[in-house]
Structure formats: structure tokens, C-alpha cells
Design an enzyme around this catalytic site. Sequence first.
Site, PDB file in Angstrom:
ATOM      1  N   GLN A  73      24.947  53.416  23.196  1.00 36.37           N
ATOM      2  CA  GLN A  73      24.705  52.048  23.643  1.00 36.37           C
ATOM      3  C   GLN A  73      25.275  51.110  22.582  1.00 36.37           C
ATOM      4  OE1 GLN A  73      20.591  50.765  23.913  1.00 36.37           O
ATOM      5  NE2 GLN A  73      21.065  49.194  25.435  1.00 36.37           N
ATOM      6  N   GLU A 155       4.970  40.719  33.708  1.00 33.34           N
ATOM      7  CA  GLU A 155       4.976  40.348  32.297  1.00 33.34           C
ATOM      8  C   GLU A 155       3.880  39.317  32.033  1.00 33.34           C
ATOM      9  OE1 GLU A 155       6.705  41.894  29.997  1.00 33.34           O
ATOM     10  OE2 GLU A 155       7.511  43.153  31.603  1.00 33.34           O
ATOM     11  N   ASN A 227       7.134  49.051  15.249  1.00 31.05           N
ATOM     12  CA  ASN A 227       8.169  48.035  15.058  1.00 31.05           C
ATOM     13  C   ASN A 227       8.147  47.415  13.673  1.00 31.05           C
ATOM     14  OD1 ASN A 227       9.366  47.908  17.808  1.00 31.05           O
ATOM     15  ND2 ASN A 227       7.263  47.397  18.361  1.00 31.05           N
ATOM     16  N   HIS A 362       0.108  78.759 -20.921  1.00 32.33           N
ATOM     17  CA  HIS A 362       0.169  77.345 -21.304  1.00 32.33           C
ATOM     18  C   HIS A 362       1.450  76.998 -22.052  1.00 32.33           C
ATOM     19  CE1 HIS A 362      -3.114  79.159 -24.107  1.00 32.33           C
ATOM     20  NE2 HIS A 362      -1.944  79.688 -24.374  1.00 32.33           N
ATOM     21  N   ASN A 376       3.030  88.968 -20.853  1.00 25.71           N
ATOM     22  CA  ASN A 376       2.205  87.891 -21.400  1.00 25.71           C
ATOM     23  C   ASN A 376       3.082  86.954 -22.221  1.00 25.71           C
ATOM     24  OD1 ASN A 376      -0.840  87.044 -22.019  1.00 25.71           O
ATOM     25  ND2 ASN A 376       0.367  86.792 -23.879  1.00 25.71           N
ATOM     26  N   TYR A 386      20.174  76.780 -20.787  1.00 22.66           N
ATOM     27  CA  TYR A 386      21.345  75.908 -20.623  1.00 22.66           C
ATOM     28  C   TYR A 386      22.142  75.875 -21.919  1.00 22.66           C
ATOM     29  CZ  TYR A 386      24.050  71.737 -19.314  1.00 22.66           C
ATOM     30  OH  TYR A 386      25.059  70.853 -19.024  1.00 22.66           O
TER      31      TYR A 386
END
EC number: 2.7.7.23
Length: 457
Positions: A73, A155, A227, A362, A376, A386
Site C-alpha cells: 500500500q 460513526e 497507537n 567466585h 575446582n 584474547y
Amino acid sequence: MYNCAIILAAGKGKRMKSSMPKVVHKVCGKEMVNHVIDNVRKANISDVNLVIGKGSETVKEHTRDRNVTYSMQEEQLGTGHAVICAEEFLKDKKGTVAIFTGDAPLITNETIQELFEFHNSGKYAATLISSTVQDPTGYGRIIREASGEVKKIVEHKDCNEEELKVNEINSGMYCFDIEVLLNSLKNLNNDNSQGEYYLTDVIEIMKESGEKVGAIVVPYEEIMGVNSRVQLSEAEIVMRKRINHKHMVNGVTFIDCESTYIDVDVEIGNDTIIYPGCVIQGNTTIKEECTLYSNSRICNSIIESGVVVENSVILESHVGEGTTVGPFAYIRPETKIGKSARIGDFVEIKKSTIGDNTKVSHLTYIGDAEVGSKCNFGCGTVVVNYDGQKKQKTIIGNNAFIGCNTNLISPVKVNDNTYIAAGSTITKEVPEGSLAIARSKQINKEGWLDKKGLLKK
């Protein structure tokens, strides 16, 4: 009987104040238009066409896996014009077409099934979805015949005194006999103040031709359109309530369902307990007897039975049965954690495999690693993955004991049944059965403070 559906998804959504098309905004983790598509499919309607306009490529991107067709459309000239744009989709078809709006995500598959059944069994030319509300101001009114059939849609601005008292409103969603619809569209015009083609006028055209028009009444929440951001939030609240209610009926405990946020496609097993502030997103599966403590986020992950998660984030990962995660753990994508493992506080794991019964209790980072079972990790361990150019892999076997403050410089391999002394920086392979010590020797310089004049007396 052939059944199909058209979903109107070309609206600009100016009130959303967004760069995205309105229909791709999400409600409980799924785009509004995909809520409608999926519920149409659950109602056994396989042939679905989307009418798209502004932002069409974005809408296609978000619906490409839904196996739908598209009609364009170019100009938004009303709902009737949108259906005219889909005439090619309807060409040479005989049967029933339902028309829904892509910004009304709360319509259910049960209502869609009821719509088709009512329409086809009653042999209507058109069937509307309507709702009754306390305050119908601004809505088109459904005016019925004494027989209960729909007489007309009026309407609000055109209502007379009696019609203003009617509280049954039009939803903008319909079923039509395809042949009757196509013939009626030929007579549709834009002779109104907006210069637009209204689908409601098709009902009037059908009635003037002596066609039979019916309506089913559904709860207002099902026809709520979105809307604005305010209405988006309102739809989210309704959808969230539905989702949480479904899980509670299926045996899931919510400590506070109003502050628990679960996406529509999430699956949760019975006897799982969810505390306030949890966010469970995407295609996540939580198995039976899990406990999710407050402020945990889980997205696109599989959590096996008996897992406990506390104040942690789990993304695109798999957590094995009986494992505990957190508090304050961060499980990043492509991580797989085995059974009965312990992932403790301030632990980050990325793209790694952790074996059964391994403890990372931890302050540890594990990235791009394969870790065996019954290992462990001491506090402060870092897998240094890295090298400044690319990520490298570390392999750790079964029954490895990694002492506190150890750096494992990838790529490196630590074999089964090994010990690494605390404070070590490991750069070479550790053979099975070995103790690795990679740290400087301690030197004590006696009398050094006195010589430097630093000794306090």
C-alpha cells in the site's frame, strides 16, 4: 471451506514517535504483527497476507520466518484502500477471508476460530468482531436488527440520540465471503471529508445489496489497538497478566506476578518458583523444580530441572540439572554448564563448556574454554583468552584444581588430575598428575625497613 487472512500492517504510527513501523514494536517479547500472525496460524489459517507500506522492508525483516505473502500500500488512503491493495492475493479464491489489524496484538486464536465458525455456519456475507464498553465515545456503533443481525455501523459523529446510547463498538476486524467482498470493493468510494476508502462502508454496500451481516462480541481487551507508547504499555500489562496466569495454572509459583516479566514464548515446568523482578525472555525453557530468585534475567536459554539462579544474567546458554548460578554471575552466549555445577558470585563465563560437578565459586573469568568435570577454580582465576588479535582456546581436563589468582594464558591445555599452585601464570601444557607452579620465589630481605629508616618504633 477455504479460509485465509489479511493483516493490515501499513500504518505509519505517528503517535508512537518512532523510527520503526508501529507493528514491529514488541509486546512481551514479540512484535505486535507477529502476535496476530501466530494466533491466526493457531486457528489453522495457513494462507496469510500482510498489507505493508511505510517501513515495508523493516516489517518484512521481522516477519520473514512467518511464511506470509505481502501486498504493498504505497499511499495510506484508508482501511478499504488497504484491502483493495490486497485484491491480487484474493484473486480467483473462493471461501472466507478474515481481516485483522497488525496493531491489535491481544486478539486470541480462540476468538479467531470462533469468528470463522460463526461466519461460515451462519452463511454470512460479512461478520464483524465487536465489543461492549462503558464509554463508547469516539467509536463506531454497531446497530443491530431485531433479529440480531447487523443493520449498520454508525460513526460517533454521525450518531443520533438513540444511537449514542449504544455501547457495542466496532473493532475493525472482520470476516468476509471473498466473492461478495471483491464485488463490494468495486463500489467503494472516497466521498468523505478525509478522502479515504473505509472498510466500514463495505458493510453498508453489502446491506444495500441485501446481504446478511453478523457480529460476535468479545472482551474489549482483545480488540485494543496500539497507537501510542501509553497504549503499548497497556497492552503489555494485559499480555503479561495472561502469560503469568497461564503458567500459574500449569503449576508455577509466582511470589509477585505483577513484578515478574515473562515473554510469550517462554516455557516453564511445574513446581518452579519465581521471585519478584525476574525477566525471562525469548525462547527460554525453564524445566521443573527450579528456583529463580529476584532480579535474574534469562534470555533464549535452556535451564534444566532443579537449577537455582540468584541475581544473575544468563544469555543464550544451557544450564544443567541441579546446578546453582549466582549471586551476580554473568553467563554469556554459547555457554553450556553441566549437571550439579556451582557457578558463584561475580563469575563470568563466555562461550565455554563447564563439566558436571565443577565448582567456579567466585571472582573468576572463563572464556573460550572447555572445562571437564569435578574441577575446582580458586578465587580470582582468569582464563586469558584474547591475545590482542583473536580469541584463543583453553582446554582443562577432569579433576583439575586451579589455585587462587591463577592466569591461564590461552591457548593452553591443563590435563586430567592436575593441580595448579595459587598465583601461577600458566603458559605451557600441564601434564596429567602434575603440580604446576609458575610464580616467582619469595625473597625476604631482613632489616630492610631499618636500613631505609622506615621502621616505626
